[in-house]
Design an enzyme around this catalytic site. Structure first.
Site, short mmCIF file in Angstrom:
data_model
loop_
_atom_site.label_atom_id
_atom_site.label_comp_id
_atom_site.label_asym_id
_atom_site.label_seq_id
_atom_site.Cartn_x
_atom_site.Cartn_y
_atom_site.Cartn_z
N HIS A 216 47.73 98.78 53.35
CA HIS A 216 46.82 97.78 54.33
C HIS A 216 45.38 97.99 53.71
O HIS A 216 44.89 99.31 53.59
CB HIS A 216 46.92 98.14 55.66
CG HIS A 216 46.26 97.35 56.75
ND1 HIS A 216 46.45 95.98 56.80
CD2 HIS A 216 44.97 97.32 57.24
CE1 HIS A 216 45.61 95.45 57.58
NE2 HIS A 216 44.82 96.46 57.95
N ASP B 163 50.96 97.64 61.43
CA ASP B 163 49.87 98.55 60.95
C ASP B 163 49.91 99.68 61.39
O ASP B 163 48.87 100.29 61.44
CB ASP B 163 48.79 97.84 60.35
CG ASP B 163 48.65 96.36 59.55
OD1 ASP B 163 49.43 96.53 58.74
OD2 ASP B 163 48.05 95.63 59.81
C1 GRF Z 1 46.40 93.59 49.63
O1 GRF Z 1 45.14 93.63 49.92
C2 GRF Z 1 47.13 94.36 50.48
O2 GRF Z 1 46.78 95.29 50.98
C3 GRF Z 1 47.52 93.23 51.72
O3 GRF Z 1 47.52 92.06 50.96
C4 GRF Z 1 46.89 92.15 49.51
C5 GRF Z 1 47.92 91.75 48.53
O4 GRF Z 1 47.51 91.82 47.24
N1 GRF Z 1 48.23 93.48 52.55
P1 GRF Z 1 48.38 91.51 46.12
O5 GRF Z 1 49.41 90.57 46.54
O6 GRF Z 1 49.29 92.83 46.10
O7 GRF Z 1 47.63 91.06 45.08
#
Ligand code: GRF
Length: 187
Positions: free
Chosen positions: A109, A145
């Site tokens: 997160h 979360d």
């Molecule tokens: C990341 O910032 C993650 O923390 C959040 O969604 C985003 C996903 O990015 N839950 P990706 O798809 O891994 O590029």
């Protein structure tokens, strides 16, 4: 050779975290092997990594969560998957699914949990004029979360930080933190 834990990654979007885990998992000593990618979004760019790296990948609609989870459990059992990483997966999993899977599910997160759970994290962080933000890897529980924290990385926010610059900056840290957290779990 280390016996690698069979793992499934759940995604909904770009899959940049997925990509970095795939790359790190090629290391001889990395504890997990990605045996399956599941997306609830048919247009998720991350699905292309399945194709590129020859990893089985599946799309299941999550409009009906029960059906989605049933599909996932079928694939997961078939492949003897023991561990799940959520990486930009935008759907909350049911208590039943999490329990059935023995709580072996982790998530990343983009905030310093327990602060800023849920969506639009960076926007809320900037609106509140926070000096720091970061990212957190945690175990998944039915409450969004909120599971036990495995590790965090803190970064400072610049004066003229924008949502997009903050997102980029944190994402770079996420890519490192996710793999180091996986290593720490299985050490
Ligand atoms: C990341 O910032 C993650 O923390 C959040 O969604 C985003 C996903 O990015 N839950 P990706 O798809 O891994 O590029």
């Amino acid at each position: 050779m280390v016996k690698k834990i069979k793992t499934c990654i759940f995604i909904s979007g770009n899959g940049s975290n997925l990509k970095s885990i795939i790359n790190n998992s090629r290391d001889y000593n990395f504890p997990i092997k990605i045996d399956l990618i599941i997306s609830n979004n048919i247009n998720a760019k991350g699905l292309l990594f399945g194709k590129k790296y020859s990893i089985p990948y599946k799309f299941f609609s999550s409009k009906n969560r029960e059906k989605f989870e049933r599909n996932c459990i079928y694939e997961i059992k078939k492949r003897k998957i023991k561990f799940i990483c959520l990486a930009g997966f935008m759907k909350v999993l049911s208590k039943n699914f999490i329990r059935k899977f023995g709580y072996q599910i982790i998530n990343i997160h983009p905030s310093l949990l327990p602060k800023y759970k849920g969506l639009n994290t960076h926007k809320r962080v900037l609106n509140n004029k926070e000096k720091y933000s970061g990212c957190t890897v945690h175990f998944v529980t039915p409450e969004l979360d909120s599971g036990k924290i495995i590790s965090q990385k803190k970064i400072s926010i610049n004066k003229n930080e924008t949502e997009s610059s903050l997102k980029k900056k944190i994402l770079i840290q996420e890519h490192k933190l996710y793999s180091s957290s996986i290593i720490s779990i299985f050490r």
